[in-house]
Design a protein around this motif. Structure first.
Motif, short mmCIF file in Angstrom:
data_model
loop_
_atom_site.label_atom_id
_atom_site.label_comp_id
_atom_site.label_asym_id
_atom_site.label_seq_id
_atom_site.Cartn_x
_atom_site.Cartn_y
_atom_site.Cartn_z
N SER A 40 0.84 -1.19 0.00
CA SER A 40 0.00 0.00 0.00
C SER A 40 0.88 1.25 0.00
N ILE A 41 0.25 2.42 -0.02
CA ILE A 41 1.02 3.66 0.13
C ILE A 41 1.78 3.64 1.45
N ALA A 42 1.15 3.14 2.50
CA ALA A 42 1.83 3.05 3.80
C ALA A 42 3.08 2.18 3.71
N HIS A 43 3.02 1.07 2.97
CA HIS A 43 4.20 0.22 2.81
C HIS A 43 5.32 0.99 2.10
N GLN A 44 4.96 1.78 1.10
CA GLN A 44 5.99 2.52 0.36
C GLN A 44 6.71 3.51 1.27
N ILE A 45 5.98 4.28 2.05
CA ILE A 45 6.60 5.24 2.95
C ILE A 45 7.35 4.52 4.07
N ALA A 46 6.80 3.42 4.55
CA ALA A 46 7.48 2.64 5.59
C ALA A 46 8.81 2.10 5.08
N HIS A 47 8.83 1.67 3.82
CA HIS A 47 10.08 1.17 3.25
C HIS A 47 11.13 2.27 3.18
N LEU A 48 10.72 3.46 2.75
CA LEU A 48 11.67 4.58 2.70
C LEU A 48 12.19 4.91 4.09
N ALA A 49 11.29 4.91 5.07
CA ALA A 49 11.70 5.21 6.44
C ALA A 49 12.66 4.15 6.97
N TRP A 50 12.37 2.89 6.67
CA TRP A 50 13.23 1.78 7.11
C TRP A 50 14.61 1.87 6.48
N THR A 51 14.66 2.20 5.19
CA THR A 51 15.95 2.28 4.51
C THR A 51 16.73 3.51 4.96
N ASP A 52 16.03 4.61 5.21
CA ASP A 52 16.71 5.78 5.77
C ASP A 52 17.35 5.43 7.12
N HIS A 53 16.62 4.68 7.94
CA HIS A 53 17.16 4.28 9.24
C HIS A 53 18.39 3.41 9.07
N SER A 54 18.34 2.45 8.15
CA SER A 54 19.52 1.61 7.89
C SER A 54 20.69 2.45 7.40
N SER A 55 20.40 3.41 6.52
CA SER A 55 21.45 4.29 6.01
C SER A 55 22.07 5.12 7.12
N LEU A 56 21.23 5.62 8.02
CA LEU A 56 21.73 6.41 9.14
C LEU A 56 22.66 5.57 10.02
N LEU A 57 22.29 4.32 10.27
CA LEU A 57 23.17 3.44 11.04
C LEU A 57 24.49 3.23 10.32
N ALA A 58 24.44 3.04 9.00
CA ALA A 58 25.67 2.83 8.24
C ALA A 58 26.60 4.03 8.36
N VAL A 59 26.03 5.23 8.43
CA VAL A 59 26.83 6.45 8.50
C VAL A 59 27.32 6.73 9.92
N THR A 60 26.50 6.41 10.93
CA THR A 60 26.80 6.87 12.29
C THR A 60 27.13 5.77 13.30
N ASP A 61 26.74 4.53 13.01
CA ASP A 61 26.94 3.44 13.98
C ASP A 61 27.13 2.13 13.22
N GLN A 62 28.36 1.90 12.78
CA GLN A 62 28.61 0.78 11.89
C GLN A 62 28.47 -0.56 12.59
N ASP A 63 28.67 -0.61 13.90
CA ASP A 63 28.44 -1.86 14.62
C ASP A 63 26.96 -2.23 14.59
N ALA A 64 26.12 -1.24 14.84
CA ALA A 64 24.68 -1.49 14.79
C ALA A 64 24.25 -1.86 13.38
N PHE A 65 24.86 -1.23 12.38
CA PHE A 65 24.52 -1.59 11.01
C PHE A 65 24.94 -3.03 10.70
N SER A 66 26.06 -3.46 11.21
CA SER A 66 26.50 -4.85 10.99
C SER A 66 25.47 -5.84 11.54
N ARG A 67 24.85 -5.49 12.65
CA ARG A 67 23.82 -6.36 13.20
C ARG A 67 22.59 -6.40 12.29
N GLU A 68 22.29 -5.27 11.64
CA GLU A 68 21.19 -5.25 10.68
C GLU A 68 21.51 -6.14 9.47
N VAL A 69 22.75 -6.12 9.05
CA VAL A 69 23.15 -6.98 7.92
C VAL A 69 23.00 -8.44 8.30
#
Length: 264
Positions: A40-69
Motif C-alpha cells: 500500500s502507500i503506507a508500505h511505500q513510505i514505511a520502506h523509505l523510512a526503514w531504509t533511511d534508518h539503515s542508512s543512518l546506522l551505516a553512517v553513524t553506527d557501523q556496529d549497529a549496522f552490521s547487526r542489521e546486515v
C-alpha cells in the motif's frame, strides 16, 4: 573529489515533494494499493523510512549496522518486506513523523560526514555522494508508486541527473547480476533532460549507443516502466541487451513492470 552537497540538497527536495503528496491523505488513502504487489502507500513510505534508518546506522553506527546486515542474511528473501510491513502497521501520523525525522537525521549525518568517508552497505561500501544518490533514486521511484496509486502525474525535474548517472555507472552490475560478462567497451549515452539539456556519458567514438529522454532511462533502470513503453533507442547488440536488463538498484533483478496493456 565531488562535493556531495548538491545531491543531498536534491534528496531533501525529492523527499519534500513526496511528503506534500502524502501529508494530507486520509487513513483509507494510506491503504490504497500501489503497483508493487502487496504494498500500500503506507508500505511505500514505511520502506523509505526503514531504509533511511539503515542508512543512518551505516553512517553513524557501523556496529549497529552490521547487526542489521546479519538480520538480513538470516532472512534474505523477506527482510525488505518485513521492514515495510512493520512500518505500515503504524498509525499514519506516527509513520509520517518517523519518516520525516529519519530522513532529516540522515541528511544531517551525510552533510557532517568527513571528506572521503565510505560507509558499509548491503552491497559494496558507499561514499557520501553515492549514499545520497541511492536514497534519492529510491525516494523518486517509490514516490512514483505512490503517485500511481493516487492517480497523480508528477512533473519530472533535472534531479533525475543523479539517477541517470547512477543508471549509467551500474551498467556492469546489471550484466553481472544476470550472470553475463559486461562488455569491455564503454557505451555512448545521450539523454534529453526534463529541462531540454543534453546529458552525455561515454566517448563519442563508442560503437554502442543509447539515446532518448532521461525520464524514460530513469524509469527503465528503476524498473518503473517496461522498455516497450519507453522512447529509448539502442544501437549495437550490447547496448540493446543492456536495455533489457538495466537496473540502478542493488539486489536481484525481479520481474519488473509488464508492458502497458499486457494481461495481468
Amino acid at each position: 573529489m565531488a562535493d556531495p552537497t548538491p545531491v543531498i540538497d536534491d534528496l531533501c527536495a525529492e523527499s519534500e515533494e513526496l511528503d506534500r503528496l502524502v501529508a494530507e491523505l486520509s487513513p483509507e488513502q494510506w491503504r490504497l494499493a500501489t503497483p508493487a504487489p502487496g504494498w500500500s502507500i503506507a508500505h511505500q513510505i514505511a520502506h523509505l523510512a526503514w531504509t533511511d534508518h539503515s542508512s543512518l546506522l551505516a553512517v553513524t553506527d557501523q556496529d549497529a549496522f552490521s547487526r542489521e546486515v546479519e538480520k538480513a542474511l538470516a532472512t534474505p528473501g523477506d527482510f525488505v518486506d518485513n521492514g515495510a510491513e512493520e512500518g505500515a502497521g503504524k498509525p499514519p501520523a506516527r509513520l509520517l513523523a518517523y519518516w520525516r525525522a529519519g530522513r532529516e537525521d540522515l541528511a544531517d549525518a551525510l552533510r557532517a560526514a568527513p571528506d572521503g568517508a565510505r560507509f558499509p552497505w548491503y552491497g559494496p561500501p558507499m561514499s557520501t555522494a553515492s549514499m545520497a544518490t541511492a536514497r534519492l533514486m529510491e525516494t523518486w521511484a517509490h514516490g512514483l508508486d505512490v503517485a500511481d496509486a493516487l492517480g497523480v502525474a508528477r512533473t519530472p525535474t533535472d534531479r533525475l541527473s543523479h539517477i541517470a548517472r547512477l543508471g549509467v555507472r551500474t551498467r556492469d552490475y546489471s550484466f553481472g547480476v544476470h550472470g553475463l560478462t559486461p562488455p569491455f567497451e564503454e557505451f555512448r549515452i545521450e539523454l534529453i533532460a526534463p529541462s531540454g539539456e543534453l546529458w552525455i556519458y561515454g566517448p563519442e567514438s563508442a560503437t554502442d549507443r543509447v539515446t532518448g529522454p532521461a525520464l524514460d532511462f530513469c524509469l527503465l533502470v528503476t524498473h518503473r516502466a517496461h522498455r516497450a513503453d519507453l522512447a529509448l533507442r539502442a544501437e549495437g547488440s550490447d547496448a540493446d541487451r543492456w536495455l533489457d536488463i538495466a537496473q540502478a538498484f542493488a539486489g536481484p533483478p525481479g520481474g519488473g513492470r509488464p508492458p502497458k496493456g499486457a494481461a495481468g
